[in-house]
Write a protein that holds these residues in place. Structure first.
Motif, PDB file in Angstrom:
ATOM      1  N   ALA A   1      -8.572   7.075  -4.279  1.00 41.31           N
ATOM      2  CA  ALA A   1      -8.435   6.529  -2.928  1.00 41.31           C
ATOM      3  C   ALA A   1      -9.300   5.285  -2.756  1.00 41.31           C
ATOM      4  N   SER A   2     -10.474   5.284  -3.374  1.00 38.27           N
ATOM      5  CA  SER A   2     -11.367   4.127  -3.243  1.00 38.27           C
ATOM      6  C   SER A   2     -10.759   2.885  -3.883  1.00 38.27           C
ATOM      7  N   ARG A   3     -10.072   3.061  -5.006  1.00 39.17           N
ATOM      8  CA  ARG A   3      -9.453   1.921  -5.682  1.00 39.17           C
ATOM      9  C   ARG A   3      -8.233   1.436  -4.914  1.00 39.17           C
ATOM     10  N   ARG A   4      -7.521   2.367  -4.310  1.00 42.08           N
ATOM     11  CA  ARG A   4      -6.383   1.975  -3.469  1.00 42.08           C
ATOM     12  C   ARG A   4      -6.862   1.151  -2.280  1.00 42.08           C
ATOM     13  N   GLN A   5      -8.000   1.527  -1.722  1.00 45.24           N
ATOM     14  CA  GLN A   5      -8.568   0.763  -0.614  1.00 45.24           C
ATOM     15  C   GLN A   5      -8.998  -0.617  -1.070  1.00 45.24           C
ATOM     16  N   GLN A   6      -9.565  -0.702  -2.261  1.00 46.99           N
ATOM     17  CA  GLN A   6      -9.952  -2.007  -2.804  1.00 46.99           C
ATOM     18  C   GLN A   6      -8.737  -2.898  -3.010  1.00 46.99           C
TER      19      GLN A   6
ATOM     20  N   ASP B   1       0.831  -1.197   0.000  1.00 40.62           N
ATOM     21  CA  ASP B   1       0.000   0.000   0.000  1.00 40.62           C
ATOM     22  C   ASP B   1       0.869   1.253   0.000  1.00 40.62           C
ATOM     23  N   TYR B   2       2.000   1.205   0.689  1.00 42.92           N
ATOM     24  CA  TYR B   2       2.932   2.330   0.728  1.00 42.92           C
ATOM     25  C   TYR B   2       3.680   2.487  -0.594  1.00 42.92           C
TER      26      TYR B   2
ATOM     27  N   LEU C   1      -5.935  -2.843  -1.337  1.00 39.00           N
ATOM     28  CA  LEU C   1      -5.481  -3.317  -0.027  1.00 39.00           C
ATOM     29  C   LEU C   1      -6.403  -4.400   0.505  1.00 39.00           C
ATOM     30  N   GLN C   2      -7.701  -4.231   0.306  1.00 36.47           N
ATOM     31  CA  GLN C   2      -8.648  -5.258   0.738  1.00 36.47           C
ATOM     32  C   GLN C   2      -8.336  -6.602   0.075  1.00 36.47           C
TER      33      GLN C   2
END
Length: 236
Positions: A88-93, A75-76, A95-96
């Motif tokens: 940001a939403s795709r980055r969260q996906q 993620d980093y 990581l999920q």
């Protein structure tokens, strides 16, 4: 930026998920323990270096920043390496999905060490056989079916509609499972054609193909996470 990767020598392990991202992006990095030996990690793990003390490798040093845990490292790194969408939403996906991969990796490890990681496989073979049967019959179809569905929902090529570190991590996961359970994976491949196609595409990416052909890519072995014990494999 020149990165420093810290992970045990002699095995791919969890460090390989980080190596694949660095290699795919053509990033400059040093695999510190391979150069200096495993002892180079001890000052960090003893809290004698800057940053939060890591519980265990892998961890990454970037400037003065020290980041541990595979999901957190990727993620980093991913925005810097261009391996995650900007939103940001795709980055969260991403990581999920990476954390879901980590869940399966933990279950894979516990297949051959179901009682204690500190005990030899030979001391828990009976329990490992029972655990492997459940892994092959229940857990692999469930996890792989989930990832197959995610790819299907997002255009049938990538989990996030474009190439990302999740593609690379799925490649490593599938490669490890194919080594660990060759008979079971042979039976499962027809049920997850999109995952199979993703694995093949990642393997052909120029930087990944060069890495796989180099001596930087260690072979799978029976000291790592993905271990081939024929008595734990089966076509069902």
């Amino acid at each position: 930026m020149h990165y420093e990767l810290y992970y045990w020598t002699g095995i791919q392990g969890r460090g390989e998920f980080i190596r694949l991202a660095l290699e795919d992006a053509g990033a400059a990095y040093t695999d510190m323990a391979r150069v200096h030996g495993d002892a180079v990690m001890q000052p960090f793990m003893q809290g004698k270096e800057d940053g939060l003390r890591p519980f265990a490798p892998p961890f990454l040093k970037s400037g003065r920043q020290v980041v541990a845990q595979v999901g957190a490292i990727l993620d980093y790194l991913a925005p810097e390496l261009g391996l995650v969408p900007d939103a940001a939403s795709r980055r969260q996906q991403a990581l999920q999905l990476q954390l879901t991969i980590a869940d399966l990796v933990a279950e894979v490890h516990d297949t051959h060490h179901p009682i204690a990681a500190s005990a030899y496989y030979e001391d828990q073979k009976r329990e490992a056989k029972a655990r492997a049967e459940a892994m092959r019959a229940e857990r692999l179809p469930k996890f792989l079916g989930y990832f197959e569905g995610v790819i299907k929902d997002n255009g049938e090529r990538h989990p996030l509609r474009e190439h990302s570190y999740v593609d690379l991590s799925l490649f490593q996961l599938l490669s490890g499972l194919e080594y660990m359970f060759p008979r079971r994976m042979q039976a499962l491949w027809p049920t997850v054609p999109l995952l199979r196609a993703l694995k093949d595409r990642v393997e052909r990416r120029p930087n990944i193909a060069a890495y796989l052909a180099s001596d930087r890519r260690l072979a799978f072995n029976t000291n790592g996470i993905f271990r081939n014990y024929p008595e734990l494999d089966g076509d069902r």
